[in-house]
Design a protein around this motif. Structure first.
Motif, PDB file in Angstrom:
ATOM      1  N   VAL A   9      -1.012   8.953  12.218  1.00 31.08           N
ATOM      2  CA  VAL A   9      -0.730   9.903  11.146  1.00 31.08           C
ATOM      3  C   VAL A   9      -0.641  11.296  11.744  1.00 31.08           C
ATOM      4  O   VAL A   9      -1.570  11.762  12.405  1.00 31.08           O
ATOM      5  N   ALA A  10       0.486  11.951  11.504  1.00 31.78           N
ATOM      6  CA  ALA A  10       0.707  13.291  12.034  1.00 31.78           C
ATOM      7  C   ALA A  10       1.099  14.227  10.905  1.00 31.78           C
ATOM      8  O   ALA A  10       1.976  13.900  10.100  1.00 31.78           O
ATOM      9  N   ASP A  11       0.422  15.371  10.806  1.00 36.44           N
ATOM     10  CA  ASP A  11       0.808  16.381   9.831  1.00 36.44           C
ATOM     11  C   ASP A  11       2.019  17.120  10.367  1.00 36.44           C
ATOM     12  O   ASP A  11       1.956  17.761  11.408  1.00 36.44           O
ATOM     13  N   ASP A  12       3.107  17.023   9.648  1.00 40.69           N
ATOM     14  CA  ASP A  12       4.367  17.623  10.070  1.00 40.69           C
ATOM     15  C   ASP A  12       4.908  18.404   8.881  1.00 40.69           C
ATOM     16  O   ASP A  12       5.633  17.873   8.055  1.00 40.69           O
ATOM     17  N   ALA A  16       3.386  14.739   5.729  1.00 36.90           N
ATOM     18  CA  ALA A  16       2.746  13.965   6.788  1.00 36.90           C
ATOM     19  C   ALA A  16       3.618  12.764   7.134  1.00 36.90           C
ATOM     20  O   ALA A  16       4.295  12.205   6.272  1.00 36.90           O
ATOM     21  N   VAL A  17       3.593  12.382   8.394  1.00 35.46           N
ATOM     22  CA  VAL A  17       4.352  11.226   8.859  1.00 35.46           C
ATOM     23  C   VAL A  17       3.364  10.126   9.241  1.00 35.46           C
ATOM     24  O   VAL A  17       2.467  10.332  10.062  1.00 35.46           O
ATOM     25  N   VAL A  18       3.508   8.958   8.612  1.00 31.97           N
ATOM     26  CA  VAL A  18       2.661   7.804   8.894  1.00 31.97           C
ATOM     27  C   VAL A  18       3.492   6.798   9.673  1.00 31.97           C
ATOM     28  O   VAL A  18       4.423   6.195   9.136  1.00 31.97           O
ATOM     29  N   GLN A  19       3.181   6.631  10.936  1.00 33.59           N
ATOM     30  CA  GLN A  19       3.910   5.681  11.779  1.00 33.59           C
ATOM     31  C   GLN A  19       3.140   4.366  11.834  1.00 33.59           C
ATOM     32  O   GLN A  19       1.964   4.345  12.185  1.00 33.59           O
ATOM     33  N   LEU A  20       3.811   3.273  11.466  1.00 35.00           N
ATOM     34  CA  LEU A  20       3.206   1.949  11.497  1.00 35.00           C
ATOM     35  C   LEU A  20       3.757   1.170  12.672  1.00 35.00           C
ATOM     36  O   LEU A  20       4.972   1.109  12.874  1.00 35.00           O
ATOM     37  N   GLN A  21       2.856   0.574  13.435  1.00 37.74           N
ATOM     38  CA  GLN A  21       3.251  -0.205  14.600  1.00 37.74           C
ATOM     39  C   GLN A  21       2.458  -1.505  14.624  1.00 37.74           C
ATOM     40  O   GLN A  21       1.309  -1.556  14.185  1.00 37.74           O
ATOM     41  N   GLY A  22       3.080  -2.543  15.133  1.00 36.78           N
ATOM     42  CA  GLY A  22       2.400  -3.830  15.256  1.00 36.78           C
ATOM     43  C   GLY A  22       3.080  -4.899  14.431  1.00 36.78           C
ATOM     44  O   GLY A  22       4.239  -4.769  14.030  1.00 36.78           O
ATOM     45  N   VAL A  23       2.337  -5.972  14.178  1.00 36.71           N
ATOM     46  CA  VAL A  23       2.859  -7.128  13.446  1.00 36.71           C
ATOM     47  C   VAL A  23       2.142  -7.230  12.106  1.00 36.71           C
ATOM     48  O   VAL A  23       0.920  -7.320  12.055  1.00 36.71           O
ATOM     49  N   LEU A  24       2.919  -7.229  11.035  1.00 36.31           N
ATOM     50  CA  LEU A  24       2.352  -7.366   9.700  1.00 36.31           C
ATOM     51  C   LEU A  24       2.535  -8.799   9.229  1.00 36.31           C
ATOM     52  O   LEU A  24       3.652  -9.327   9.197  1.00 36.31           O
ATOM     53  N   ALA A  31      -5.043  -5.458   3.580  1.00 35.15           N
ATOM     54  CA  ALA A  31      -5.727  -4.312   4.175  1.00 35.15           C
ATOM     55  C   ALA A  31      -4.768  -3.149   4.343  1.00 35.15           C
ATOM     56  O   ALA A  31      -5.150  -1.986   4.186  1.00 35.15           O
ATOM     57  N   LEU A  32      -3.516  -3.465   4.659  1.00 37.19           N
ATOM     58  CA  LEU A  32      -2.506  -2.417   4.804  1.00 37.19           C
ATOM     59  C   LEU A  32      -2.315  -1.673   3.485  1.00 37.19           C
ATOM     60  O   LEU A  32      -2.193  -0.447   3.462  1.00 37.19           O
ATOM     61  N   ARG A  33      -2.293  -2.412   2.380  1.00 39.05           N
ATOM     62  CA  ARG A  33      -2.098  -1.789   1.081  1.00 39.05           C
ATOM     63  C   ARG A  33      -3.149  -0.708   0.824  1.00 39.05           C
ATOM     64  O   ARG A  33      -2.821   0.441   0.478  1.00 39.05           O
ATOM     65  N   GLY A  34      -4.428  -1.052   0.990  1.00 36.16           N
ATOM     66  CA  GLY A  34      -5.483  -0.090   0.743  1.00 36.16           C
ATOM     67  C   GLY A  34      -5.430   1.092   1.688  1.00 36.16           C
ATOM     68  O   GLY A  34      -5.618   2.247   1.279  1.00 36.16           O
ATOM     69  N   ALA A  35      -5.158   0.820   2.960  1.00 37.80           N
ATOM     70  CA  ALA A  35      -5.092   1.898   3.939  1.00 37.80           C
ATOM     71  C   ALA A  35      -3.951   2.848   3.640  1.00 37.80           C
ATOM     72  O   ALA A  35      -4.092   4.071   3.749  1.00 37.80           O
ATOM     73  N   LEU A  36      -2.799   2.307   3.248  1.00 38.67           N
ATOM     74  CA  LEU A  36      -1.659   3.159   2.914  1.00 38.67           C
ATOM     75  C   LEU A  36      -1.956   4.041   1.707  1.00 38.67           C
ATOM     76  O   LEU A  36      -1.621   5.229   1.693  1.00 38.67           O
ATOM     77  N   LEU A  37      -2.583   3.469   0.684  1.00 33.76           N
ATOM     78  CA  LEU A  37      -2.906   4.252  -0.508  1.00 33.76           C
ATOM     79  C   LEU A  37      -3.828   5.419  -0.159  1.00 33.76           C
ATOM     80  O   LEU A  37      -3.642   6.538  -0.652  1.00 33.76           O
ATOM     81  N   SER A  38      -4.831   5.177   0.684  1.00 41.09           N
ATOM     82  CA  SER A  38      -5.735   6.258   1.085  1.00 41.09           C
ATOM     83  C   SER A  38      -5.008   7.339   1.869  1.00 41.09           C
ATOM     84  O   SER A  38      -5.211   8.533   1.637  1.00 41.09           O
ATOM     85  N   VAL A  39      -4.152   6.920   2.793  1.00 41.18           N
ATOM     86  CA  VAL A  39      -3.415   7.895   3.591  1.00 41.18           C
ATOM     87  C   VAL A  39      -2.505   8.733   2.710  1.00 41.18           C
ATOM     88  O   VAL A  39      -2.435   9.960   2.832  1.00 41.18           O
ATOM     89  N   VAL A  40      -1.792   8.080   1.790  1.00 41.38           N
ATOM     90  CA  VAL A  40      -0.879   8.808   0.913  1.00 41.38           C
ATOM     91  C   VAL A  40      -1.651   9.739  -0.017  1.00 41.38           C
ATOM     92  O   VAL A  40      -1.229  10.866  -0.287  1.00 41.38           O
ATOM     93  N   PRO A  45       2.595  15.189   0.467  1.00 42.80           N
ATOM     94  CA  PRO A  45       3.505  14.044   0.459  1.00 42.80           C
ATOM     95  C   PRO A  45       3.579  13.391   1.832  1.00 42.80           C
ATOM     96  O   PRO A  45       3.204  14.001   2.830  1.00 42.80           O
ATOM     97  N   ALA A  46       4.089  12.169   1.870  1.00 40.98           N
ATOM     98  CA  ALA A  46       4.087  11.410   3.113  1.00 40.98           C
ATOM     99  C   ALA A  46       5.388  10.657   3.325  1.00 40.98           C
ATOM    100  O   ALA A  46       6.050  10.253   2.375  1.00 40.98           O
ATOM    101  N   VAL A  47       5.721  10.490   4.587  1.00 41.60           N
ATOM    102  CA  VAL A  47       6.830   9.644   5.015  1.00 41.60           C
ATOM    103  C   VAL A  47       6.237   8.504   5.825  1.00 41.60           C
ATOM    104  O   VAL A  47       5.393   8.718   6.699  1.00 41.60           O
ATOM    105  N   ILE A  48       6.640   7.282   5.526  1.00 42.45           N
ATOM    106  CA  ILE A  48       6.158   6.109   6.258  1.00 42.45           C
ATOM    107  C   ILE A  48       7.274   5.622   7.167  1.00 42.45           C
ATOM    108  O   ILE A  48       8.333   5.201   6.695  1.00 42.45           O
TER     109      ILE A  48
END
Length: 239
Positions: A9-12, A16-24, A31-40, A45-48
């Protein structure tokens, strides 16, 4: 955080820009759902950005659909998915706004969002009303100011009385130009419950009844580290 999905997560400014990496996969999707909601909620505002995210099972895209529906009425609106045009097709039915490639900045306008950080103490509701009044004056929404002040007062007082945590108040102008979107984010898992009308002899318990009476709609988003209560207020709304 999800085991197989990593966040960067980078404040730009202005978002904010949320970069997701890995295998979903199915195991990590919830777990991703809850984490995304907290970040947003915290970085609105946020870009994923999903360029580095591998999805072997297309059904897990429903996780992003859940986040899109959950955040639809939040003051900044839904986050934007940034995805290369060549692989954008599977994302078009998810429910997010898409910003192909680097054209993500056009998705937001910082002119339609105000933020305030408040402590759970006397005077917090007054400061929240000042924020709402400023927003209504800036966006020429005088007919919304009264009901919006009622709503934000009840939301903030609920945090002061029950959550006892710092809070973030967001005020956003709706995409239609006529509505005001409010949210109060705190770090308590105690959720407000609307139980319908209360007896006239009861002391207290009318906060959510007031919100129900003057808001177009409202709801609660349960977050891994707290909650966010949101409301949409329209001029001259009658139940």
């Amino acid at each position: 955080m999800p085991t197989d999905v990593h966040f960067l997560v980078a404040d730009d400014d202005p978002y904010a820009v949320v970069q997701l990496q890995g295998v979903l996969d199915e195991r990590s999707a919830q777990a991703l759902r809850g984490a995304l909601l907290s970040v947003v909620a915290d970085r609105t505002p946020a870009v994923i950005e999903v360029t580095g995210l591998r999805i072997d099972d297309p059904t897990v895209l429903s996780t992003f659909g859940e986040v899109a529906r959950e955040t639809a009425d939040w003051p900044a609106g839904q986050p934007v998915i940034s995805v290369p045009a060549a692989v954008a097709d599977p994302w078009r039915g998810v429910g997010f706004r898409l910003a192909d490639g680097d054209r993500r900045a056009a998705a937001f306008s910082t002119e339609t969002l105000l933020r305030g950080s408040l402590e759970p103490m006397p005077g917090a509701a007054r400061r929240a009303r000042e924020l709402v009044t400023e927003a209504c004056a800036r966006w020429e929404l005088p007919a919304v100011a009264g009901p919006a002040c009622i709503v934000v007062t009840e939301l903030v007082n609920n945090v002061v009385a029950h959550a006892h945590t710092p809070m973030t108040v967001l005020v956003g102008r709706g995409a239609d130009g006529d509505t005001l979107h409010l949210s109060v984010r705190d770090w308590s898992h105690t959720l407000p419950v609307y139980g319908g009308p209360v007896p006239t002899t009861a002391y207290g318990g009318r906060g959510l009844l007031l919100i129900e009476a003057v808001a177009l709609r409202w709801g609660v988003s349960d977050l891994p580290d707290g909650k966010l209560v949101w409301s949409v207020v329209a001029p001259d709304y009658e139940d």
